[in-house]
Design a protein around this motif. Sequence first.
Motif: not given
Length: 212
Positions: A138-141, A185-188
Amino acid sequence: MLAFTIIKGLIKLLLTTKTKRSGVTGYLAVGSNGFEDYVAMGSGLRQHGYPAPDSDLNVAIGGGGYSQIGRLVVGGQGEGGGSTAEDAYLISSVGSGGGFGVFGWLLIDSAWLRVYPLVGVGGRGSGVSVRPKNNTSRGVSLGSGGANLVAGVGLEVRIPFSRSFRPMIGAQIGWQWQPAGGWQGDLSVEPEELGLRPTSAPYMRVLIGLGG
């Protein structure tokens, strides 16, 4: 006595004036985004090793339409913009979009010219995302959104070829507000790495349509 006569005349005018209704006027709208800084978004992605767009595509493209009831204008408008980039393994996207209801009042309504103050009430969101090209995970955003308010003036010049065919070019100019919520979101990538995002900005859209 004079005031009573004026009020009586206004009431009579309101009761006897026929309401003018028109078909839907549709148009393409193009203008500056105003809120997101795609260059800063791309820089934030690159700092973390993600692919990112190189150019500043700070343009909002969309469309809308409205109907006329008397001098009242009621309609809606939507738009979006953004860009993508990729490397051997990942695809990154930056973008924004939104829509709002449009309400106006025709100050000038002639065969070739319309001028109206307008307000728009709706919502808007923006974000960045990264996903693997092979879709193995799954992607992160990271995204943000909230209410969107617009106030300004619309101006339309029409070429009255016939009653039903009046091509038009126009503009909407004013100011827009978006008291955006926090990034989620969960993007670093830290939100401050995506650039300073104002809560208000100038609003301008060029309108092109077939008229109505």
